[in-house]
Design an enzyme around this catalytic site. Structure first.
Site, short mmCIF file in Angstrom:
data_model
loop_
_atom_site.label_atom_id
_atom_site.label_comp_id
_atom_site.label_asym_id
_atom_site.label_seq_id
_atom_site.Cartn_x
_atom_site.Cartn_y
_atom_site.Cartn_z
N ASN A 94 0.87 -1.17 0.00
CA ASN A 94 0.00 0.00 0.00
C ASN A 94 0.91 1.22 0.00
OD1 ASN A 94 -1.73 2.10 0.53
ND2 ASN A 94 -2.78 1.10 2.24
N ARG A 139 -2.64 -1.94 -3.38
CA ARG A 139 -3.83 -1.11 -3.17
C ARG A 139 -3.74 0.07 -4.14
NH1 ARG A 139 -4.92 3.67 -0.17
NH2 ARG A 139 -7.17 3.85 0.02
N HIS A 196 -12.91 3.11 0.41
CA HIS A 196 -12.85 2.09 1.47
C HIS A 196 -13.50 0.79 0.98
CE1 HIS A 196 -13.00 5.46 4.72
NE2 HIS A 196 -11.75 5.08 4.56
N ARG A 214 -12.13 16.05 7.51
CA ARG A 214 -12.99 16.38 6.36
C ARG A 214 -14.38 16.75 6.83
NH1 ARG A 214 -11.38 11.03 3.85
NH2 ARG A 214 -9.30 11.41 3.02
N GLU A 251 -7.94 -4.97 5.44
CA GLU A 251 -7.86 -4.66 4.00
C GLU A 251 -6.72 -5.41 3.33
OE1 GLU A 251 -8.27 -0.69 5.61
OE2 GLU A 251 -9.07 -0.06 3.68
#
Ligand code: ADP
Length: 405
Positions: A12, A96, A185, A246, A389
């Site tokens: 990743n 990823r 996600h 955010r 993940e």
């Protein structure tokens, strides 16, 4: 391509970091994992962990992702701390990749043609896509002949129907610029969907869920019959619930007003992506949920407001998604906050009783790992479950490279 796939490396690559995990795929055993941080800075740092042993931290030099991959290779094959004898033991590499747009609806083998298509998607993720692609290119050089598979964060959401994924603006903007909801996600929502179906002892294609990935970045997904019907993030990860830094959903007219007041696109981007959410509302100079809760409990107004807004938006989306699905088997919490913060969950779950949730407040406080946060007789289950993940990327990589075997 060989059909004998045993050892899979998962990478990743972020803008200044490279996370890695090496799996023995039979038995899904994690052999080693770690991260090279501060790539491109004067002094980088490498965290390495073999199996479940304590992790070690070493200062290293990594000018770019290629250097970082060399460091990973060295650590994995180290005669003392390594887990493999030679790099040729690595059979496949899963990467990823942030954005697959509408081109990559599933994990895909990287060939010169598919990698070119990934390069065309850089405008969809100008910060994340270049390091993602750099990681694949570096592996092509370091591991000649070893298959590289791209696993896209958007892919699992590609099952959304048009009426969920399109924005109500003239269709020419969708055709011209690709403006639509993609969602992110996806690998985490996918992992949680598969694992929850197993937990509930139901076939994946019959499971109905609201999956809540709540971390610094957060998103929810409505899962109907094992597939995504809707999700909270949009064209970019800015949309949806209140996050660490955010804003999540706001009236788009605010952006217009800010433009009229003289702010540039970059300044507004920075405001909404980096200075808003828990950080912006909390007023305690932290986006960490632990600090927000501590300060909210101490009576600090900004933190209380931030926490109330955070929970309000999540309850709102759970209700909306529950209705869209037509009732869910379970509501699942995962991600740094979803897995660890019982106080944050406690702001959400008691408010779900109207959906048929019989809350187990004690389990919510004491349970670690995977388990039920609702009473056994609860019509709708609430489950907490750590996401994985990396393991999902390893599984998808295995499926792609053994297809047709
Ligand atoms: P990212 O989106 O960066 O992957 P994570 O999933 O790691 O984020 O989640 C980070 C968030 O999880 C932070 O807000 C942090 O406060 C929260 N978190 C992690 N551990 C705990 C804990 N034990 N209790 C409360 N919150 C936690």
């Amino acid at each position: 391509m060989s059909c004998h796939i045993e050892t899979i490396l998962v990478l990743n690559a972020g803008s200044s970091s490279l996370k890695f995990t090496l799996y023995k795929i039979s038995g899904e055993q994690r052999l080693a994992n770690g991260v090279v941080e501060r790539i491109g800075y004067g002094s980088a740092n490498m965290v390495y962990r073999r199996g479940d042993e304590p992790k070690s931290e070493t200062p290293v030099i990594a000018r770019n992702h290629s250097d970082a991959i060399q460091l990973v290779c060295k650590a994995l094959t180290d005669p003392e701390k390594g887990v493999i004898k030679a790099l040729r033991e690595i059979d496949a590499i899963g990467h990823r990749v942030l954005h697959g747009a509408e081109i990559f609806k599933e994990a895909t083998l990287m060939t010169p043609e598919t990698l070119d298509k990934v390069r065309e998607l850089i405008p969809f993720g100008p910060l994340h896509m270049p390091p993602n692609i750099g990681g694949i290119e570096a592996c092509e050089k370091t591991f000649p002949g070893v298959p590289n598979v791209g696993v896209f964060d958007t892919a699992f959401h590609q099952t959304m129907p048009d009426y969920a994924s399109h924005y109500a603006i003239p269709e020419e903007y969708y055709h011209k610029y690709g403006f639509r909801k993609y969602g992110f996600h996806g690998t985490s929502h996918h992992y949680i969907t598969v694992a929850t179906a197993r937990y509930l002892d139901k076939p994946v294609d019959q499971v109905n869920l609201v999956t809540c990935h709540l971390g610094n970045g957060s998103s929810l997904a409505a899962i109907k019959n094992g597939k995504v019907l809707d999700t909270t993030m949009g064209l970019t990860p800015l949309a949806g619930v209140v996050m660490g830094t955010r804003s999540g959903d706001i009236d788009p007219a605010i952006v217009l007003e800010l433009v009229r007041k003289g702010m540039t696109a970059d300044e507004i981007d920075n405001l909404l992506n980096k200075k808003s959410g828990l950080l912006g509302v909390g007023g305690i100079n932290s986006n960490d949920m632990r600090d927000i809760i501590k300060n909210a409990e101490a009576g600090y107004h900004g933190a209380q407001l931030a926490l109330d807004m955070w929970a309000h938006r999540i309850v709102q989306y759970i209700g909306a998604y529950f209705t869209l699905i037509g009732g869910a088997d379970a509501i699942v919490f995962t991600g740094g906050i979803g897995e660890n913060s019982w106080q944050a969950r406690d702001r959400v779950i008691p408010r779900l009783s109207c959906l048929g949730v019989d809350y187990d407040a004690e389990a919510n406080q004491t349970l670690r790992g995977t388990g039920l946060l609702s009473k056994p007789e609860s019509r709708v289950k609430v489950i907490v479950m750590p996401t994985d993940e990396e393991l999902m990327i390893a599984r998808e990589t295995y499926q792609v490279v053994t297809k047709g075997c």
